[in-house]
Design a protein around this motif. Structure first.
Motif, short mmCIF file in Angstrom:
data_model
loop_
_atom_site.label_atom_id
_atom_site.label_comp_id
_atom_site.label_asym_id
_atom_site.label_seq_id
_atom_site.Cartn_x
_atom_site.Cartn_y
_atom_site.Cartn_z
N LYS A 161 0.89 -1.40 -0.31
CA LYS A 161 0.16 -0.30 0.26
C LYS A 161 0.92 1.20 0.33
CE LYS A 161 -3.44 -2.70 2.37
NZ LYS A 161 -3.91 -2.49 3.60
N LYS A 162 0.83 1.79 -1.12
CA LYS A 162 1.28 3.40 -1.00
C LYS A 162 0.85 3.97 -1.72
CE LYS A 162 4.61 0.32 -4.29
NZ LYS A 162 5.32 0.53 -5.38
N ASP A 163 1.34 5.73 -1.72
CA ASP A 163 0.64 6.82 -2.01
C ASP A 163 1.92 7.09 -3.13
OD1 ASP A 163 -1.21 6.89 0.24
OD2 ASP A 163 -0.25 7.86 1.29
N GLY A 164 1.19 7.90 -3.84
CA GLY A 164 1.90 8.67 -4.67
C GLY A 164 2.19 7.52 -6.09
N PRO A 165 3.40 7.98 -7.03
CA PRO A 165 3.27 7.68 -8.29
C PRO A 165 3.84 6.27 -8.31
CG PRO A 165 5.13 9.41 -7.83
CD PRO A 165 3.93 9.05 -6.28
N PRO A 166 3.33 5.33 -8.69
CA PRO A 166 4.60 4.19 -8.73
C PRO A 166 6.10 4.37 -9.08
CG PRO A 166 3.36 3.90 -10.41
CD PRO A 166 3.04 5.20 -10.47
N THR A 167 7.18 3.38 -8.00
CA THR A 167 7.92 3.87 -8.35
C THR A 167 9.07 2.24 -9.28
OG1 THR A 167 8.89 2.03 -6.17
CG2 THR A 167 8.28 4.79 -6.13
N HIS A 168 8.52 1.09 -9.21
CA HIS A 168 9.18 0.35 -9.88
C HIS A 168 7.41 -0.14 -11.37
CE1 HIS A 168 10.94 0.31 -6.16
NE2 HIS A 168 11.55 -0.73 -6.73
N LEU A 169 8.78 -0.64 -12.16
CA LEU A 169 8.16 -1.22 -13.16
C LEU A 169 8.25 -2.86 -13.14
CD1 LEU A 169 9.81 0.08 -16.64
CD2 LEU A 169 7.79 1.12 -15.12
N HIS A 170 6.98 -3.77 -13.58
CA HIS A 170 7.69 -5.05 -13.23
C HIS A 170 6.78 -5.53 -14.43
CE1 HIS A 170 6.10 -3.11 -9.40
NE2 HIS A 170 6.22 -4.48 -8.95
N PHE A 171 7.67 -6.21 -14.99
CA PHE A 171 7.90 -6.75 -16.61
C PHE A 171 7.77 -8.64 -16.08
CE2 PHE A 171 10.61 -3.29 -16.73
CZ PHE A 171 11.02 -3.54 -18.68
N HIS A 172 6.86 -9.48 -16.69
CA HIS A 172 7.16 -10.45 -17.17
C HIS A 172 7.33 -10.72 -18.45
CE1 HIS A 172 2.16 -10.81 -18.46
NE2 HIS A 172 3.36 -9.41 -18.67
N VAL A 173 7.53 -11.80 -18.67
CA VAL A 173 7.02 -12.66 -20.03
C VAL A 173 8.43 -11.90 -20.37
CG1 VAL A 173 5.77 -14.08 -20.85
CG2 VAL A 173 5.65 -10.69 -21.36
N ALA A 174 9.76 -12.02 -19.58
CA ALA A 174 11.03 -10.65 -19.59
C ALA A 174 12.47 -11.44 -20.03
CB ALA A 174 11.16 -9.43 -19.05
N ARG A 175 13.27 -10.78 -20.78
CA ARG A 175 14.99 -11.27 -20.82
C ARG A 175 15.45 -10.52 -20.98
NH1 ARG A 175 11.18 -11.62 -24.70
NH2 ARG A 175 12.32 -11.27 -26.12
N ILE A 176 16.52 -10.32 -20.27
CA ILE A 176 17.42 -9.81 -20.13
C ILE A 176 18.72 -9.98 -21.96
CG2 ILE A 176 19.98 -9.07 -18.94
CD1 ILE A 176 19.16 -10.24 -16.36
N LEU A 177 18.75 -8.74 -22.52
CA LEU A 177 19.43 -8.93 -23.38
C LEU A 177 20.54 -9.00 -23.74
CD1 LEU A 177 17.60 -6.93 -26.61
CD2 LEU A 177 17.03 -9.31 -25.57
N GLN A 178 21.49 -10.80 -24.11
CA GLN A 178 22.49 -10.54 -24.32
C GLN A 178 23.46 -10.97 -24.96
OE1 GLN A 178 24.51 -9.73 -21.51
NE2 GLN A 178 26.93 -10.95 -22.32
N GLY A 179 23.40 -10.73 -25.65
CA GLY A 179 24.86 -10.59 -27.13
C GLY A 179 23.22 -10.52 -28.36
N THR A 180 23.43 -12.08 -28.64
CA THR A 180 22.72 -12.08 -29.61
C THR A 180 20.66 -13.23 -29.51
OG1 THR A 180 23.54 -14.43 -30.82
CG2 THR A 180 23.72 -12.03 -31.67
N VAL A 181 21.35 -13.30 -27.15
CA VAL A 181 20.15 -13.73 -26.98
C VAL A 181 19.62 -13.16 -25.67
CG1 VAL A 181 21.02 -16.49 -27.88
CG2 VAL A 181 22.03 -15.16 -25.58
#
Length: 119
Positions: A70-90
């Motif tokens: 429970k927080k007041d104010g604007p969001p402080t984080h993004l919540h990713f799903h089906v996310a990937r860290i891009l490393q080179g070509t993968v």
């Protein structure tokens, strides 16, 4: 502490307000490139909790994610799903994962989900 990008904060607020998980975004944070779809925090927490509950070794941690913040104010984080860290070509993990990124740590971003093809 730098002021977070107002556009990112507005995108996060709209994702939260609409309870939508269709907004694709790519961000650079701490030198890593993360790409995927945004989810409302409550949806993200529920999914992480489900994954942990199904794990024999990690089930005890699922409760941490069950209680919504429970927080007041604007969001402080993004919540990713089906996310990937891009490393080179993968993208790691190949199937996508769940990532939470502090908005104030984002140094660059673009709308859309990057993926690689070997064609």
């Amino acid at each position: 502490m730098p002021k977070p990008d107002e556009l990112i904060v507005d995108i996060a607020a709209r994702v939260e307000a609409g309870q939508s998980s269709q907004m694709s975004l790519t961000v650079v944070t701490g030198g890593a490139v993360i790409t995927g779809r945004l989810a409302p925090e409550a949806m993200w927490r529920k999914r992480v909790s489900e994954v942990l509950t199904d794990s024999a070794r990690l089930a005890e941690f699922s409760a941490v994610f069950e209680t919504p913040q429970k927080k007041d104010g604007p969001p402080t984080h993004l919540h990713f799903h089906v996310a990937r860290i891009l490393q080179g070509t993968v993208g790691i993990p190949e199937t996508g994962g769940m990532f939470r990124v502090a908005i104030e740590d984002i140094s660059a971003w673009t709308v859309g989900d990057f993926s690689y093809s070997d064609h």
